[in-house]
Design a protein around this motif. Structure first.
Motif, PDB file in Angstrom:
ATOM      1  N   SER A  98       0.861  -1.190   0.000  1.00  0.00           N
ATOM      2  CA  SER A  98       0.000   0.000   0.000  1.00  0.00           C
ATOM      3  C   SER A  98       0.889   1.229   0.000  1.00  0.00           C
ATOM      4  CB  SER A  98      -0.890   0.026   1.251  1.00  0.00           C
ATOM      5  OG  SER A  98      -0.114   0.308   2.390  1.00  0.00           O
ATOM      6  N   GLY A  99       0.278   2.375  -0.248  1.00  0.00           N
ATOM      7  CA  GLY A  99       1.012   3.630  -0.187  1.00  0.00           C
ATOM      8  C   GLY A  99       1.494   3.891   1.229  1.00  0.00           C
ATOM      9  N   TYR A 100       0.667   3.503   2.186  1.00  0.00           N
ATOM     10  CA  TYR A 100       1.062   3.673   3.588  1.00  0.00           C
ATOM     11  C   TYR A 100       2.352   2.893   3.855  1.00  0.00           C
ATOM     12  CZ  TYR A 100       0.692   4.280   8.580  1.00  0.00           C
ATOM     13  OH  TYR A 100       0.952   4.639   9.870  1.00  0.00           O
ATOM     14  N   ASN A 103       5.468   4.539   2.095  1.00  0.00           N
ATOM     15  CA  ASN A 103       6.030   5.717   2.774  1.00  0.00           C
ATOM     16  C   ASN A 103       6.687   5.349   4.094  1.00  0.00           C
ATOM     17  OD1 ASN A 103       5.645   7.799   0.937  1.00  0.00           O
ATOM     18  ND2 ASN A 103       3.500   8.060   1.515  1.00  0.00           N
ATOM     19  N   HIS A 124       1.239  13.874   3.954  1.00  0.00           N
ATOM     20  CA  HIS A 124       0.315  12.827   4.398  1.00  0.00           C
ATOM     21  C   HIS A 124       0.798  12.107   5.667  1.00  0.00           C
ATOM     22  CE1 HIS A 124      -1.821   8.886   4.005  1.00  0.00           C
ATOM     23  NE2 HIS A 124      -2.811   9.724   3.714  1.00  0.00           N
ATOM     24  N   SER A 126       1.070   9.061   6.331  1.00  0.00           N
ATOM     25  CA  SER A 126       1.980   7.922   6.110  1.00  0.00           C
ATOM     26  C   SER A 126       3.431   8.400   6.012  1.00  0.00           C
ATOM     27  CB  SER A 126       1.590   7.157   4.839  1.00  0.00           C
ATOM     28  OG  SER A 126       1.520   8.028   3.729  1.00  0.00           O
ATOM     29  N   GLU A 174       4.410  16.400  -1.833  1.00  0.00           N
ATOM     30  CA  GLU A 174       3.443  15.644  -2.637  1.00  0.00           C
ATOM     31  C   GLU A 174       3.207  16.440  -3.913  1.00  0.00           C
ATOM     32  OE1 GLU A 174      -0.066  14.875  -0.209  1.00  0.00           O
ATOM     33  OE2 GLU A 174       1.212  14.271   1.456  1.00  0.00           O
ATOM     34  N   SER A 178      -3.195  15.881  -0.590  1.00  0.00           N
ATOM     35  CA  SER A 178      -4.396  15.055  -0.491  1.00  0.00           C
ATOM     36  C   SER A 178      -5.587  15.790   0.108  1.00  0.00           C
ATOM     37  CB  SER A 178      -4.104  13.795   0.330  1.00  0.00           C
ATOM     38  OG  SER A 178      -3.645  14.150   1.609  1.00  0.00           O
ATOM     39  N   ASP A 203       5.615  12.266  -3.339  1.00  0.00           N
ATOM     40  CA  ASP A 203       4.476  11.346  -3.277  1.00  0.00           C
ATOM     41  C   ASP A 203       3.472  11.787  -4.343  1.00  0.00           C
ATOM     42  OD1 ASP A 203       1.976  10.205  -2.663  1.00  0.00           O
ATOM     43  OD2 ASP A 203       2.483  10.017  -0.542  1.00  0.00           O
ATOM     44  N   ALA A 205       0.594  10.182  -5.104  1.00  0.00           N
ATOM     45  CA  ALA A 205      -0.630   9.403  -4.904  1.00  0.00           C
ATOM     46  C   ALA A 205      -1.828   9.968  -5.684  1.00  0.00           C
ATOM     47  CB  ALA A 205      -0.961   9.331  -3.415  1.00  0.00           C
ATOM     48  N   HIS A 206      -2.001  11.288  -5.637  1.00  0.00           N
ATOM     49  CA  HIS A 206      -3.202  11.876  -6.250  1.00  0.00           C
ATOM     50  C   HIS A 206      -2.920  12.466  -7.635  1.00  0.00           C
ATOM     51  CE1 HIS A 206      -5.608  11.307  -2.637  1.00  0.00           C
ATOM     52  NE2 HIS A 206      -4.484  11.562  -1.990  1.00  0.00           N
ATOM     53  N   THR A 234       0.669   5.494  -5.751  1.00  0.00           N
ATOM     54  CA  THR A 234      -0.221   4.545  -5.069  1.00  0.00           C
ATOM     55  C   THR A 234      -1.342   4.155  -6.029  1.00  0.00           C
ATOM     56  OG1 THR A 234      -1.772   6.116  -4.114  1.00  0.00           O
ATOM     57  CG2 THR A 234       0.274   5.766  -2.913  1.00  0.00           C
ATOM     58  N   LYS A 237      -6.003   4.919  -5.852  1.00  0.00           N
ATOM     59  CA  LYS A 237      -6.715   6.137  -6.253  1.00  0.00           C
ATOM     60  C   LYS A 237      -6.967   6.070  -7.763  1.00  0.00           C
ATOM     61  CE  LYS A 237      -4.285   7.886  -2.317  1.00  0.00           C
ATOM     62  NZ  LYS A 237      -5.230   7.445  -1.295  1.00  0.00           N
ATOM     63  N   GLY A 243      -2.312  -1.104  -3.660  1.00  0.00           N
ATOM     64  CA  GLY A 243      -0.865  -1.298  -3.714  1.00  0.00           C
ATOM     65  C   GLY A 243      -0.170   0.019  -4.022  1.00  0.00           C
TER      66      GLY A 243
HETATM   67  N1  PMP Z   1       0.115   9.224   0.217  1.00  0.00           N
HETATM   68  C1  PMP Z   1      -0.908  10.081   0.054  1.00  0.00           C
HETATM   69  C2  PMP Z   1      -0.607  11.484  -0.370  1.00  0.00           C
HETATM   70  C3  PMP Z   1      -2.217   9.665   0.268  1.00  0.00           C
HETATM   71  O1  PMP Z   1      -3.229  10.520   0.103  1.00  0.00           O
HETATM   72  C4  PMP Z   1      -2.454   8.333   0.654  1.00  0.00           C
HETATM   73  C5  PMP Z   1      -3.859   7.791   0.838  1.00  0.00           C
HETATM   74  N2  PMP Z   1      -4.746   8.595   1.482  1.00  0.00           N
HETATM   75  C6  PMP Z   1      -1.359   7.490   0.836  1.00  0.00           C
HETATM   76  C7  PMP Z   1      -0.092   7.958   0.592  1.00  0.00           C
HETATM   77  C8  PMP Z   1      -1.546   6.077   1.284  1.00  0.00           C
HETATM   78  O2  PMP Z   1      -1.874   5.270   0.208  1.00  0.00           O
HETATM   79  P1  PMP Z   1      -2.653   3.892   0.412  1.00  0.00           P
HETATM   80  O3  PMP Z   1      -4.103   4.243   0.508  1.00  0.00           O
HETATM   81  O4  PMP Z   1      -2.316   3.088  -0.786  1.00  0.00           O
HETATM   82  O5  PMP Z   1      -2.144   3.277   1.678  1.00  0.00           O
END
Ligand code: PMP
Length: 386
Positions: A98-100, A103, A124, A126, A174, A178, A203, A205-206, A234, A237, A243
């Protein structure tokens, strides 16, 4: 069974502050809240392609069976990581669950004692959690404020002259924030980072599935990929599945495989999950219509916002995340409820998720939102806030 009093006190404080989190029920309201920006989570084409791909490869397994370093490194990993690295013009790619995890794994293992992490104050959770696990010193800089960042760097260099304990500097941001949906001026940030010999970590992610000709993210859209030490993508989204990946050099990949604990000590993603990621990427190459519809809707949302004189209440954003600041948990919650009662799934983001006074409604725009729904939801919003 008793429940510890200090924990029930904390819950009670949340109840009193109107900030108690509860899991929402699924609903069939019009989606202005999910991260499924280009509708990939509902794509039958991706679902069917994944199924067919697994059959074609004769992979009839439900799980990875172990950590990737033990028994879980099934054949799809290499193919998928190579594909993703090429797609993102990176030397290599390493999948995380996961992104969590990505990070936390990166920040807890890469910066060391004697190093310094400078991160945007709105990064974020994470990223922050990973930083907390690191032995490096860390400071936050004001949101998107690179003068503040440079001041911090200069202060650290001054300290360095007095001590031997400052080795590397990592700057973290980022590409789309987010909660605010805004983007840093990446060219400017790259210049600051290069000027001071820092390592830049972004990051995205978005930004995946939102920016770039094929949704590659903001960094490739700006052709800055060679200037970034590590990018985090990530998949929960824009790609509509699950993942994450860290993009960087072969050395970085090897380092993370050896030292990132959230990579090492966990069961790998199942073959099905990895195949879905790969099919999601194949689909990004093909489905330009979803990307174009998303972009049109973002432009349209901004036009209607302006027409209804709502722009000053919103954080400036060209991304799929559009936040309108409505201070006070109770007030923002009541407006979110009213929008939901009218059929629109718009979520309130409360403190402490955002700082007190910065409570907001967070609109997520999608390729599949209609112009009529965008107009309706913003018209309703304007009747509640004015
Ligand atoms: N980084 C950012 C900027 C996010 O917004 C998020 C999810 N909210 C994550 C990482 C974590 O990603 P994931 O949902 O895959 O754990």
């Amino acid at each position: 069974m008793n429940f510890p009093k200090n924990l029930s006190d904390k819950l009670e404080t949340r109840r009193q502050n109107k900030s108690l989190r509860i899991l929402p029920q699924p609903n069939d309201l019009i989606d202005f809240s999910s991260n499924d920006y280009i509708g990939f989570s509902k794509s039958e084409a991706i679902f069917n392609a994944t199924h067919q791909f697994l059959l074609d490869y004769n992979i009839k397994r439900n799980g990875a069976t172990g950590s990737r370093l033990i028994s879980g490194n099934h054949i799809l990993y290499t193919e998928t990581e190579n594909y993703i690295a090429q797609f993102h013009q990176a030397e290599s790619a390493l999948l995380f669950n996961s992104g969590y995890d990505a990070n936390v794994g990166f920040f807890s293992s890469v910066p060391h004692k004697g190093d310094l992490i400078l991160y945007d104050e709105l990064c974020h959770a994470s990223i922050r959690d990973g930083i907390q696990l690191s032995n490096a010193k860390s400071y936050k800089f004001k949101h998107n404020d690179f003068e503040d960042l440079e001041l911090l760097i200069q202060r650290c260099y001054a300290e360095r002259s007095r001590s031997t304990l400052l080795n590397e500097i990592y700057i973290v941001t980022e590409s789309v924030f987010s909660m605010d949906g805004d983007c840093p001026n990446m060219e400017e940030l790259v210049a600051v980072s290069e000027k001071h010999n820092c390592y830049l970590v972004v990051d995205e992610a978005h930004a995946l599935g939102v920016f770039g000709g094929k949704g590659e993210g903001l960094i490739q859209h700006l052709q800055l990929q060679d200037k970034i030490f590590a990018r985090v993508m990530t998949f929960g989204k824009g790609l509509g599945c699950h993942g994450a990946v860290i993009l960087g050099s072969n050395e970085l990949k090897s380092y993370l495989v050896n030292f990132a604990r959230s990579f090492i000590y966990t069961t790998g993603l199942s073959p099905h999950s990895v195949a879905t990621i790969l099919m999601g990427y194949h689909h990004l190459e093909k489905d330009k219509i979803a990307l174009e519809s998303l972009r049109e809707n973002i432009v349209f949302f901004n036009q209607v916002k302006k027409m209804l004189y709502l722009s000053p209440l919103f954080v400036r954003s060209k991304s799929a995340i559009q936040s309108v600041i409505i201070p006070g948990n109770e007030k923002v919650k009541s407006i979110a409820n009213a929008l939901q009662q009218n059929g629109f799934d718009v979520k309130a983001i409360l403190s402490p998720t955002v700082p007190e006074g910065q409570e907001r409604l967070r609109f997520c725009i999608h390729s599949y939102n209609t112009k009529e729904d965008i107009t309706k939801v913003l018209t309703l919003l304007s009747s509640f806030v004015y």
